[in-house]
Write a protein that holds these residues in place. Structure first.
Motif: not given
Ligand code: PLP
Length: 395
Positions: A75-77, A80, A102, A105, A149, A151, A153, A178, A180-181, A204
């Motif tokens: 996944s996205g994490s 990162v 995020y 995280r 970051i 956006c 999210t 990041d 991601m979104s 995304k």
């Molecule tokens: C900005 C951002 N970073 C990191 C993540 C983490 O991605 P994931 O939940 O797919 O691990 C997300 C998930 O929506 C996100 O929106």
């Protein structure tokens, strides 16, 4: 180019719309692309991987020659963590600019990595600004990288990425993003934000299904990252080196997800790339926000900070409003919404990304209005505490 959004199909088999920013509603064609198997060593799949990397880089514009694209399973994490572990030296230090889940995280990830970081936590949604980054970087000469970051999210705020990157570059520090979104729908101009690396994921704004993400990084930085990662499976340099040499992923690739993603990239291109996709999402947001405000809801953010990705609305103050009932009733009407993530006041979120258009957003507003009626909620106006909270942004 340009999509006739009126022709956008609704989900098949009675599935609800996912008004959640990933996993999100994908087209039937994207799902259909997964109906065969591919061998991971086979030339056909290697060609698919090569094509995907090239097409993602094509979204960068003129600067693309300086960058390469490295997909990472998970996944996205995972991406990162791969980015932080691969590009931040073991004796490096990251300024983590957080204004939501995020960013926090990412700071947690740095803790796990055992590498230096300074967390600036702006709370639920206040944007970090360039002048404070300048001041921090002046004070703390150990900081080597700034994590932005794009956006956030969790509130839907579009952070001022160019302003923040400019402050970092002016102080001679490297930038990690990041996105991601946002990537694929919100421009991230590599000639202005000269990032070392950025990450996004398949499910995304490109509208693929979940299963992998990708790091887009400067080639010289990827080469310099050799031996720096804390992790075997999240080593960006090792994944890149293997892909360059053999065309293969190091470990079992998500073959079906890649096939679906290529289909999604075709649709992205046909819609007009980043500009076309961004225009549809922006229209989705505008119709949603106008409609929801029209029935009395208030947004957390003032217009200038609203992303075309996801919007946070305050829950109504009316004691008859109950989020769980609101959620279930919206789901019965075909829409899955998202609980809010604000710590101070109750909220919920509605995503604007995925296979849906402004007609769908109008239906969302109608469904919300009907649901309020069913619950006997007289007005969607938020409590005073929510409005007080929002004033902080204007301050
Ligand atoms: C900005 C951002 N970073 C990191 C993540 C983490 O991605 P994931 O939940 O797919 O691990 C997300 C998930 O929506 C996100 O929106």
């Amino acid at each position: 180019m340009g999509t006739d959004t009126a022709k956008m199909n609704s989900p098949k088999f009675g599935a609800p719309y996912l008004l959640t920013p990933g996993p999100l509603t994908t087209s039937y064609e994207v799902k259909e692309a997964m109906l065969r198997d591919w061998g991971s060593w086979d030339d056909d799949f290697r060609a698919m991987t090569r094509k995907m990397r090239t097409r993602l880089l094509a979204l960068l514009g003129a600067e693309r020659a300086e960058y390469d694209c490295v997909p990472i399973q998970g996944s996205g994490s995972y991406c990162v963590e791969a980015m932080l572990g691969s590009f931040v030296p073991k004796d490096g230090k990251v300024l983590v600019l957080a204004n939501g889940a995020y960013g926090l995280r990412a700071a947690r990830t740095m803790e796990y990595l055992g590498r230096g970081f300074l967390l600036i936590d702006k709370g639920d949604y206040l944007p970090p600004r360039g002048d404070e980054v300048t001041a921090i970087l002046e004070q703390d000469q150990d900081i080597t990288h700034v994590l932005i970051i794009h956006c956030e999210t969790s509130s839907g705020i579009l952070n001022p990425v160019e302003e923040l990157a400019e402050a970092a570059h002016a102080a001679g520090r490297k930038v990690l993003v990041d996105s991601m979104s946002a990537f694929g729908a919100v421009p991230l101009d590599a000639s202005r934000v000269k990032y070392t690396a950025m990450v996004s994921s398949a499910n995304k704004c490109i509208e693929g299904v979940p299963g992998f993400g990708f790091v887009i990084a400067r080639k010289d930085e990827i080469e310099a990252a050799k031996g720096n990662s804390h992790s075997l499976s999240l080593d960006v340099h090792a994944q890149w080196a293997t892909m360059e040499k053999t065309g293969q992923w190091r470990f079992t690739p998500p073959t079906h997800v890649v096939a679906a993603f290529l289909k999604a990239l075709d649709a992205h291109h046909e819609e007009g790339g980043v500009a076309g996709r961004g225009a549809r999402y922006t229209r989705n947001r505008d119709v949603l926000v106008e409609g929801m405000r029209g029935i009395g809801f208030e947004t957390l953010l003032a217009d200038r900070w609203l992303s075309p990705v996801i919007v946070t609305f305050f829950c109504p103050a009316d004691p008859k409003f109950e989020f769980s009932r609101f959620y279930e009733s919206m789901k019965d009407k075909g829409f899955i919404i998202y609980p809010g993530k604000l710590t101070v006041v109750d909220s919920f979120r509605v995503g604007c990304i995925g296979q849906m258009d402004e007609d769908v957003m109008r239906q969302v507003v109608t469904a919300a209005n009907q649901t309020l009626d069913e619950m006997g909620v007289a007005t969607a106006a938020p409590p005073q505490a929510a409005l007080d909270e929002r004033k902080k942004l204007a301050a």
